[in-house]
Design an enzyme around this catalytic site. Structure first.
Site, short mmCIF file in Angstrom:
data_model
loop_
_atom_site.label_atom_id
_atom_site.label_comp_id
_atom_site.label_asym_id
_atom_site.label_seq_id
_atom_site.Cartn_x
_atom_site.Cartn_y
_atom_site.Cartn_z
N ARG A 53 0.93 -1.17 0.12
CA ARG A 53 -0.25 -0.05 0.01
C ARG A 53 0.80 1.20 -0.15
NH1 ARG A 53 -3.96 -1.67 4.90
NH2 ARG A 53 -4.92 -3.75 4.04
N ASP A 55 1.97 5.22 -0.01
CA ASP A 55 1.52 6.01 0.55
C ASP A 55 1.24 7.18 -0.80
OD1 ASP A 55 1.82 5.33 2.99
OD2 ASP A 55 3.72 6.26 3.15
N ARG A 201 10.70 6.71 4.04
CA ARG A 201 10.72 8.01 3.96
C ARG A 201 11.24 8.51 5.20
NH1 ARG A 201 5.09 9.77 2.23
NH2 ARG A 201 5.83 11.88 2.63
#
Length: 253
Positions: A53, A55, A201
């Site tokens: 999934r 972002d 990230r």
């Protein structure tokens, strides 16, 4: 009995609110489910399950997803062409293959690799999909810190807060910055069995703190051990992050 198919695709994430279907925002999953139904002549969307999934704003140079159809396809390549004609310019489907009925795009995956693209000089031809790094980043020290990720399994310090995941345990198999002469920059390559929301990230943002000299390698180790998201660095911009590969224990393509 329904026939299951795996789909290989790529997408540019800027136009989507992530992979997963959202109540009020457009997502990659929604587009695929609706367009699959349209080209297959079905009234209801076809459920599509992705290998992960991503972002909002994050790209995929290779995503894998599965879906079921009540009737087997006569020509998988024709469905690829039909989908590419209607999914829009930011999604590209490259392959659709028949798989076993219990094959699962998410749960069967044994490895996922992400790339984060940094450029050391301003480049008007790559800027929408890269991050302009500040001058003087110490990539050697960043790699010293990145190597620590291979020796731990709890990534709570790099996980998005208040999610519904049951565990923050991940097995990272590779984590390193690699120079790229073509763009005069570096790619951060990280491979693991699974990833948490925002994990890559946050890892990159914390490594950049090391590269700037604002955090030592030992302090980076302390961030990992603290298991506290507030100790880690800021989340990096999503446009430079790509899901690069998804691996399975059986051949597909």
């Amino acid at each position: 009995m329904a026939q299951r198919y795996f789909m290989r695709l790529a997408y540019r994430g800027a136009e989507f609110h992530g992979w997963q279907r959202q109540p009020n925002d457009i997502s990659v999953q929604q587009i695929l489910e609706e367009k699959l139904a349209m080209v297959c002549g079905l009234k209801d969307p076809v459920a599509v399950t992705g290998a992960g999934r991503t972002d909002a704003g994050v790209n995929a140079s290779m995503m894998v997803a599965h879906f079921d159809l009540d009737r087997p396809l006569k020509d998988e390549a024709q469905l690829v062409r039909a989908l590419n004609a209607v999914v829009g310019k930011d999604i590209a489907v490259s392959r659709i293959v028949k798989v076993a009925s219990d094959a699962h795009a998410r749960f069967d995956a044994i490895g996922r690799t992400y790339h984060y693209y940094a450029v050391d000089e301003k480049n008007p031809f790559v800027y929408p999909l890269t991050w302009k790094a500040p001058s003087g980043l110490d990539y050697e020290r960043m790699n010293e810190a990145a190597a620590l990720l291979l020796d731990v399994d709890d990534f709570t310090s790099f996980a998005k807060l208040h999610t519904d995941v049951k565990t923050n345990i991940c097995n990272v198999m590779r984590a390193e910055w690699v120079p790229v002469s073509e763009t005069n920059g570096h790619i951060f390559i990280i491979k693991a069995d699974r990833f948490l929301r925002n994990m890559v990230r946050a890892v990159v943002g914390t490594l950049v703190e090391v590269g700037r000299g604002k955090m030592s390698v030992e302090q980076f180790r302390g961030v990992i051990e603290a298991r506290n998201r507030c100790m880690a660095g800021n989340s990096m911009p999503p446009e430079a992050l790509f899901l690069h590969d998804v691996e399975y224990p059986y051949p597909l393509w």
